[in-house]
Design an enzyme around this catalytic site. Sequence first.
Site, PDB file in Angstrom:
ATOM      1  N   ASP A 136      50.321  35.561  36.848  1.00 22.18           N
ATOM      2  CA  ASP A 136      50.635  36.795  36.129  1.00 22.18           C
ATOM      3  C   ASP A 136      50.708  36.509  34.631  1.00 22.18           C
ATOM      4  OD1 ASP A 136      50.917  38.249  38.468  1.00 22.18           O
ATOM      5  OD2 ASP A 136      53.107  38.186  38.486  1.00 22.18           O
ATOM      6  N   ARG A 187      42.350  39.356  36.631  1.00 19.86           N
ATOM      7  CA  ARG A 187      42.921  40.673  36.952  1.00 19.86           C
ATOM      8  C   ARG A 187      43.207  41.346  35.610  1.00 19.86           C
ATOM      9  NH1 ARG A 187      48.680  40.112  38.865  1.00 19.86           N
ATOM     10  NH2 ARG A 187      47.914  39.813  40.992  1.00 19.86           N
TER      11      ARG A 187
HETATM   12  P1  FDA Z   1      49.597  54.104  33.215  1.00 15.59           P
HETATM   13  O1  FDA Z   1      50.920  53.473  32.884  1.00 15.59           O
HETATM   14  O2  FDA Z   1      48.851  54.769  32.117  1.00 15.59           O
HETATM   15  O3  FDA Z   1      49.826  55.094  34.409  1.00 15.59           O
HETATM   16  C1  FDA Z   1      48.779  55.885  34.948  1.00 15.59           C
HETATM   17  C2  FDA Z   1      49.345  56.676  36.112  1.00 15.59           C
HETATM   18  O4  FDA Z   1      49.742  55.771  37.151  1.00 15.59           O
HETATM   19  C3  FDA Z   1      50.637  57.442  35.801  1.00 15.59           C
HETATM   20  O5  FDA Z   1      50.343  58.682  35.259  1.00 15.59           O
HETATM   21  C4  FDA Z   1      51.286  57.509  37.169  1.00 15.59           C
HETATM   22  O6  FDA Z   1      50.679  58.504  37.941  1.00 15.59           O
HETATM   23  C5  FDA Z   1      50.928  56.192  37.776  1.00 15.59           C
HETATM   24  N1  FDA Z   1      51.973  55.157  37.570  1.00 15.59           N
HETATM   25  C6  FDA Z   1      51.902  54.090  36.739  1.00 15.59           C
HETATM   26  N2  FDA Z   1      53.008  53.325  36.846  1.00 15.59           N
HETATM   27  C7  FDA Z   1      53.807  53.942  37.762  1.00 15.59           C
HETATM   28  C8  FDA Z   1      55.071  53.630  38.297  1.00 15.59           C
HETATM   29  N3  FDA Z   1      55.777  52.553  37.944  1.00 15.59           N
HETATM   30  N4  FDA Z   1      55.603  54.493  39.212  1.00 15.59           N
HETATM   31  C9  FDA Z   1      54.899  55.578  39.631  1.00 15.59           C
HETATM   32  N5  FDA Z   1      53.682  55.921  39.141  1.00 15.59           N
HETATM   33  C10 FDA Z   1      53.135  55.108  38.213  1.00 15.59           C
HETATM   34  N6  FDA Z   1      51.576  43.774  33.794  1.00 15.59           N
HETATM   35  C11 FDA Z   1      51.703  42.663  33.034  1.00 15.59           C
HETATM   36  O7  FDA Z   1      52.057  42.759  31.867  1.00 15.59           O
HETATM   37  N7  FDA Z   1      51.429  41.434  33.583  1.00 15.59           N
HETATM   38  C12 FDA Z   1      50.996  41.285  34.860  1.00 15.59           C
HETATM   39  O8  FDA Z   1      50.749  40.162  35.303  1.00 15.59           O
HETATM   40  C13 FDA Z   1      50.850  42.451  35.658  1.00 15.59           C
HETATM   41  N8  FDA Z   1      50.422  42.387  36.958  1.00 15.59           N
HETATM   42  C14 FDA Z   1      50.095  43.546  37.625  1.00 15.59           C
HETATM   43  C15 FDA Z   1      49.484  43.494  38.876  1.00 15.59           C
HETATM   44  C16 FDA Z   1      49.031  44.663  39.493  1.00 15.59           C
HETATM   45  C17 FDA Z   1      48.346  44.566  40.811  1.00 15.59           C
HETATM   46  C18 FDA Z   1      49.221  45.912  38.847  1.00 15.59           C
HETATM   47  C19 FDA Z   1      48.713  47.189  39.452  1.00 15.59           C
HETATM   48  C20 FDA Z   1      49.881  45.973  37.639  1.00 15.59           C
HETATM   49  C21 FDA Z   1      50.341  44.811  37.026  1.00 15.59           C
HETATM   50  N9  FDA Z   1      50.995  44.866  35.799  1.00 15.59           N
HETATM   51  C22 FDA Z   1      51.156  43.700  35.077  1.00 15.59           C
HETATM   52  C23 FDA Z   1      51.552  46.149  35.301  1.00 15.59           C
HETATM   53  C24 FDA Z   1      50.604  46.853  34.358  1.00 15.59           C
HETATM   54  O9  FDA Z   1      50.542  46.159  33.135  1.00 15.59           O
HETATM   55  C25 FDA Z   1      51.072  48.296  34.072  1.00 15.59           C
HETATM   56  O10 FDA Z   1      52.324  48.252  33.450  1.00 15.59           O
HETATM   57  C26 FDA Z   1      51.162  49.185  35.302  1.00 15.59           C
HETATM   58  O11 FDA Z   1      50.107  48.961  36.177  1.00 15.59           O
HETATM   59  C27 FDA Z   1      51.155  50.682  34.917  1.00 15.59           C
HETATM   60  O12 FDA Z   1      49.992  50.975  34.208  1.00 15.59           O
HETATM   61  P2  FDA Z   1      48.733  51.812  34.783  1.00 15.59           P
HETATM   62  O13 FDA Z   1      47.534  50.988  34.543  1.00 15.59           O
HETATM   63  O14 FDA Z   1      48.965  52.192  36.178  1.00 15.59           O
HETATM   64  O15 FDA Z   1      48.585  53.041  33.812  1.00 15.59           O
END
Ligand code: FDA
Length: 315
Positions: A136, A187
């Site tokens: 990560d 990733r």
């Molecule tokens: P965004 O935050 O723009 O959200 C888009 C939509 O997704 C929202 O409108 C909502 O519908 C939904 N959503 C997002 N987060 C939600 C939540 N918590 N609860 C409910 N709905 C939600 N970060 C990092 O800094 N280091 C890492 O190693 C990782 N590893 C990692 C692994 C995996 C498999 C994932 C999916 C994510 C990570 N992350 C991470 C977290 C990542 O950086 C990010 O903070 C989250 O994925 C939320 O961002 P989105 O891309 O979903 O978009």
Amino acid sequence: MLDALARSCFHGLAGSHAIRRLASRYGMRRPTSFARRFIAGESVAEAITAARRLQSQGRLITLDHLGESVADADSARAAVGDYRTIIEQVEAAGIERNLSVKLTQLGLDLDRSLCLDNLRRLLDAAAAGDFFIRIDMESSAHVQPTLDVFGTVWDAGYRNVGLVLQSYLRRSMADLEALNRLGVRIRLVKGAYSEPPEVAYGDKAGVDAAFVEMTARLLRDGTRPAIATHDPAILASTRAYAHAHDISPARFEFQMLYGVRRDLQAALIRAGCQLRVYVPFGEQWFPYFMRRLGERPANLMFVLRSLVEERAAPL
Ligand code: FDA
């Protein structure tokens, strides 16, 4: 701007002992407790149960034993011991062999060579069982040290290991190009920490634009890349890009977090995409949980409602 504010507010609250005590008391004690929405449980057995259920629904999984920034060398070594036990239990359970780990858990903040030694021990145990280990990415101060430790194990010939890059960091496109040239499995995420404008884009539009650009680069030149987001617009544009450039869904995967947008997870599987769920578990769940609240403050209402119900119901 509001996103950044909410995130830094929840990161601040994550340091509060009172909130940590309250959350630890009520967050996991019942099957319906609020933290269980995002965390599979405190034990490996609970994580394996969750993983089995997800796999039976056609999802791929990666297990993450929660923990970050250990205080001393013994704790860092113990974290490797914990992962070895997890490896044994996963093998015995017959679920998918894919783990995620944070380098601060292995001592990155204490001593680089200790962390490297711990990572090597973990990768050796993983290789023996044919496990893939994803490192990560943590806050921006950890990015270069993480890349350096990764580079050392990569140069030593380890290939059962991949990395995470964060689109909110201005440096990430250059990192991506260098890692793509090596054939590293990446990733891509947006980034979950509270970062200053010197290193990170402050607005959602900037972070999203970088994510889309980096996704295209990964789909074209990457090695089995993982596009990790719950953003419906980016999911759609990624699929459209792959289709337009004749990139088969078998060449990349989407990834989402346990308990987040299960509707979209199911829709992607129905559409024939590969979808991996990040399954976090363990007793150190509080900082992870607070990052999930910071991403979507609406989750707070869900927590408050559960808390009222918890307090009304005796153990
Ligand atoms: P965004 O935050 O723009 O959200 C888009 C939509 O997704 C929202 O409108 C909502 O519908 C939904 N959503 C997002 N987060 C939600 C939540 N918590 N609860 C409910 N709905 C939600 N970060 C990092 O800094 N280091 C890492 O190693 C990782 N590893 C990692 C692994 C995996 C498999 C994932 C999916 C994510 C990570 N992350 C991470 C977290 C990542 O950086 C990010 O903070 C989250 O994925 C939320 O961002 P989105 O891309 O979903 O978009």
